[in-house]
Design a protein around this motif. Structure first.
Motif, PDB file in Angstrom:
ATOM      1  N   PHE A  45     -48.928  16.726  77.297  1.00  0.00           N
ATOM      2  CA  PHE A  45     -49.319  15.901  76.151  1.00  0.00           C
ATOM      3  C   PHE A  45     -48.308  16.112  75.022  1.00  0.00           C
ATOM      4  CE2 PHE A  45     -53.006  17.046  78.604  1.00  0.00           C
ATOM      5  CZ  PHE A  45     -53.784  15.895  78.654  1.00  0.00           C
ATOM      6  N   PRO A  46     -47.199  15.381  75.041  1.00  0.00           N
ATOM      7  CA  PRO A  46     -46.182  15.578  74.003  1.00  0.00           C
ATOM      8  C   PRO A  46     -46.683  15.140  72.639  1.00  0.00           C
ATOM      9  CG  PRO A  46     -45.693  13.628  75.303  1.00  0.00           C
ATOM     10  CD  PRO A  46     -46.837  14.318  75.988  1.00  0.00           C
ATOM     11  N   ALA A  47     -46.098  15.742  71.607  1.00  0.00           N
ATOM     12  CA  ALA A  47     -46.523  15.454  70.231  1.00  0.00           C
ATOM     13  C   ALA A  47     -45.635  14.435  69.549  1.00  0.00           C
ATOM     14  CB  ALA A  47     -46.535  16.740  69.405  1.00  0.00           C
ATOM     15  N   LEU A  88     -47.293  12.046  82.064  1.00  0.00           N
ATOM     16  CA  LEU A  88     -46.891  12.166  80.662  1.00  0.00           C
ATOM     17  C   LEU A  88     -47.914  11.408  79.824  1.00  0.00           C
ATOM     18  CD1 LEU A  88     -44.468  13.202  78.861  1.00  0.00           C
ATOM     19  CD2 LEU A  88     -43.532  10.904  79.088  1.00  0.00           C
ATOM     20  N   ALA A  89     -48.925  12.120  79.345  1.00  0.00           N
ATOM     21  CA  ALA A  89     -50.021  11.498  78.595  1.00  0.00           C
ATOM     22  C   ALA A  89     -49.627  11.350  77.130  1.00  0.00           C
ATOM     23  CB  ALA A  89     -51.287  12.333  78.722  1.00  0.00           C
ATOM     24  N   LEU A  90     -49.615  10.122  76.641  1.00  0.00           N
ATOM     25  CA  LEU A  90     -49.096   9.825  75.300  1.00  0.00           C
ATOM     26  C   LEU A  90     -50.197   9.652  74.259  1.00  0.00           C
ATOM     27  CD1 LEU A  90     -46.434   7.352  76.643  1.00  0.00           C
ATOM     28  CD2 LEU A  90     -45.952   9.590  75.656  1.00  0.00           C
ATOM     29  N   THR A  91     -51.381  10.151  74.542  1.00  0.00           N
ATOM     30  CA  THR A  91     -52.521   9.913  73.661  1.00  0.00           C
ATOM     31  C   THR A  91     -52.441  10.660  72.335  1.00  0.00           C
ATOM     32  OG1 THR A  91     -53.680  11.582  75.001  1.00  0.00           O
ATOM     33  CG2 THR A  91     -54.148   9.268  75.469  1.00  0.00           C
ATOM     34  N   ARG A  92     -51.594  11.691  72.240  1.00  0.00           N
ATOM     35  CA  ARG A  92     -51.448  12.392  70.953  1.00  0.00           C
ATOM     36  C   ARG A  92     -50.600  11.592  69.968  1.00  0.00           C
ATOM     37  NH1 ARG A  92     -49.031  18.037  71.584  1.00  0.00           N
ATOM     38  NH2 ARG A  92     -49.767  18.325  69.442  1.00  0.00           N
ATOM     39  N   LEU A 105     -45.878  -7.494  59.961  1.00  0.00           N
ATOM     40  CA  LEU A 105     -45.612  -6.620  61.090  1.00  0.00           C
ATOM     41  C   LEU A 105     -46.325  -5.283  60.933  1.00  0.00           C
ATOM     42  CD1 LEU A 105     -43.411  -4.179  60.296  1.00  0.00           C
ATOM     43  CD2 LEU A 105     -41.801  -6.065  60.435  1.00  0.00           C
ATOM     44  N   ALA A 106     -46.395  -4.591  62.057  1.00  0.00           N
ATOM     45  CA  ALA A 106     -46.935  -3.230  62.098  1.00  0.00           C
ATOM     46  C   ALA A 106     -46.000  -2.356  62.908  1.00  0.00           C
ATOM     47  CB  ALA A 106     -48.321  -3.226  62.718  1.00  0.00           C
ATOM     48  N   ARG A 107     -45.957  -1.065  62.576  1.00  0.00           N
ATOM     49  CA  ARG A 107     -45.284  -0.069  63.409  1.00  0.00           C
ATOM     50  C   ARG A 107     -46.324   0.930  63.864  1.00  0.00           C
ATOM     51  NH1 ARG A 107     -41.909   3.524  61.980  1.00  0.00           N
ATOM     52  NH2 ARG A 107     -42.479   3.547  59.766  1.00  0.00           N
ATOM     53  N   VAL A 108     -46.402   1.155  65.173  1.00  0.00           N
ATOM     54  CA  VAL A 108     -47.427   2.047  65.701  1.00  0.00           C
ATOM     55  C   VAL A 108     -46.849   2.917  66.799  1.00  0.00           C
ATOM     56  CG1 VAL A 108     -49.254   0.371  65.212  1.00  0.00           C
ATOM     57  CG2 VAL A 108     -48.230   0.434  67.488  1.00  0.00           C
ATOM     58  N   GLN A 109     -47.508   4.056  67.016  1.00  0.00           N
ATOM     59  CA  GLN A 109     -47.189   4.898  68.155  1.00  0.00           C
ATOM     60  C   GLN A 109     -47.956   4.385  69.379  1.00  0.00           C
ATOM     61  OE1 GLN A 109     -48.152   8.796  66.352  1.00  0.00           O
ATOM     62  NE2 GLN A 109     -45.966   9.276  66.515  1.00  0.00           N
ATOM     63  N   PRO A 110     -47.547   4.782  70.569  1.00  0.00           N
ATOM     64  CA  PRO A 110     -48.129   4.182  71.780  1.00  0.00           C
ATOM     65  C   PRO A 110     -49.586   4.530  72.038  1.00  0.00           C
ATOM     66  CG  PRO A 110     -46.656   5.982  72.355  1.00  0.00           C
ATOM     67  CD  PRO A 110     -46.454   5.720  70.894  1.00  0.00           C
ATOM     68  N   GLY A 111     -50.082   5.631  71.460  1.00  0.00           N
ATOM     69  CA  GLY A 111     -51.469   6.028  71.709  1.00  0.00           C
ATOM     70  C   GLY A 111     -52.501   5.332  70.846  1.00  0.00           C
TER      71      GLY A 111
END
Length: 459
Positions: A45-47, A88-92, A105-111
């Protein structure tokens, strides 16, 4: 997986974010796709992007497979670790980094989930248009990776229509940025479009820049009942021919109507052969006019009954009828196999008839619902027991025939779920060997070691 690789993974993400015991690995051995299961060797779970890059560089160096994963809600076995290795779980990585109203527009992380982004946009009076059925759990990373569609696809398009730019990590650990904040940018190959829908086979998405729209001022929802799906299909054609582009145009067949009514008790007509859910959004006067035109078109085509929602709660109940089709059908057996195939809009009724005949020929229960406006069908097979291997085998043969029928009618083996492992055996039938060979060459250019999500798409 060798001990030095395990130790290096622990060093990268920390002991608290590394898992490799049997109990920890079982939940990551499958996603929402029945019949597919394969246990990984480890889950990490990478940060942040740097940790993702370090994991990928390590995996490439040791030729260890890596399967990127969000919520695991996909329906094509896109996140099953067919060859073991690392999940590779990207939920964090779950932050909405920016909502920019002046730039839409929006910028977001994948989780970040689709609903979380929609709610954040709504607070700024903006709309995140893609609307997958699993929006409460589906992550943006997975939504982009599978190019998800949803209930608003006819009017608003699918996920790829809203992806402006991506930050992604290549299997070598290199970090790239494709596209950006601009709605018009034609510099170089369109890698943003290439990565959208690539199902984690080319790179790992760590940030997305997404287009938003002004939120519509109002919306309307209605329902029409028909004696059969062929009549409902004629109503769909009449609506589109009248120059209307609805925000919502969904259908349920007889089996789905009955299952949803038994499940949710929404007051649906269980005696109808088909239900058409229609709706629009925009300026109040325009919505009222469009809703009236769609209702009139349904009536003119022989609808048994047509009604429009009088208030928001009633509209939400009607939309819930469509959203709960899968859980309603799932109550009818211990195994529910939901697929998707798309045909040209005028051939929906013909395709559903083919599905019904295929189901009868294999002695199976297959109900169908989907997006009438864009021809995307969801045939759903209900099997009473997971242990009924004969029924499972018949279902697999039936779906092979369903995909062949879709191609015969000018359609596709998947309109929105993706290919994954579930549809991979049928991909060559649609694309042909030359195009499949090209996919493999593209894959090799991005991933020369072949570590990313092997067994999917160009692998």
């Amino acid at each position: 997986m060798q001990a030095p690789v395990r130790a290096a993974l622990r060093s990268i993400v920390g002991d608290a974010n590394y898992r490799d015991t049997d109990g920890d690995l079982v939940p990551y051995s499958r996603d929402a796709t029945p019949l597919f299961s394969a246990r990984p060797d480890a889950v990490v779970f990478p940060a942040d992007t740097a940790e993702v890059a370090a994991v990928l560089e390590l995996a490439t160096r040791h030729t260890v497979p890596v399967v990127p994963r969000g919520a695991g809600s996909n329906l094509c076995a896109a996140t099953v670790a067919l060859r073991g290795g690392i999940v590779l779980a990207l939920t964090r990585l779950d932050h909405v980094l920016e909502i920019a109203p002046p730039e839409l527009l929006a910028r977001v992380q994948p989780g970040v989930t689709s609903k979380a982004l929609a709610d954040a946009a709504a607070r700024e009076n903006l709309l995140w248009a893609p609307d997958p059925g699993s929006r409460t759990v589906a992550t943006i990373g997975g939504t982009v990776a599978t190019n998800a569609g949803g209930l608003r696809g006819l009017k608003y398009g699918v996920t790829r229509d809203y992806v402006l730019g991506l930050e992604a990590v290549l299997p070598t650990g290199e970090i790239i940025r494709t596209g950006g904040r601009l709605h018009k940018d034609v510099a170089g190959y369109d890698l943003t479009r290439l990565l959208t829908g690539s199902e984690g086979t080319l790179a790992v998405i760590t940030e997305a820049t997404l287009a938003l729209r002004p939120a519509p001022r109002t919306s309307g929802t209605g329902v029409a009942y028909f004696s059969d799906l062929a009549t409902a299909g004629r109503a769909v054609s009449a609506i589109i021919s009248d120059g209307v582009l609805p925000a919502t145009l969904e259908f349920l067949d007889r089996s789905c109507i009955r299952a949803v009514e038994e499940f949710a008790g929404l007051g649906l007509r269980a005696d109808a052969g088909a239900l058409l859910l229609f709706g629009d959004d925009g300026e109040p006067d325009s919505v009222a006019q469009v809703m009236a035109r769609m209702a009139d078109a349904c009536s003119a085509q022989g609808a048994l009954e047509v009604s429009t929602a009088g208030h928001i709660a009633e509209a939400e109940a009607l939309l819930a009828a469509r959203r709960c089709a899968l859980p309603a059908l799932s109550r009818l057996g211990s195994l529910t196999i939901l697929e998707d195939a798309t045909v040209p809009r005028p051939r929906i009724a013909e395709m559903v008839d083919r599905i019904d005949r295929i189901a009868e020929g294999h002695d199976l229960t297959i109900a169908t619902f989907g997006h009438a406006g864009d021809g995307n069908l969801h045939p759903t097979c209900i099997i009473e027991s997971h242990e009924d291997t004969d029924s499972v085998a018949r279902a697999e043969r039936a779906f092979g025939e369903i995909f062949s029928a879709a191609l015969e009618l000018g359609g596709t083996i998947t309109g929105e779920h993706g290919v994954g492992a579930a549809k991979f055996p049928y991909l060559s039938a649609q694309l042909g060997p030359d195009q499949v060979s090209l996919l493999r060459r593209v894959k090799a250019a991005f991933d020369p070691a072949g570590i990313l999500n092997p067994g999917k798409l160009g692998s």
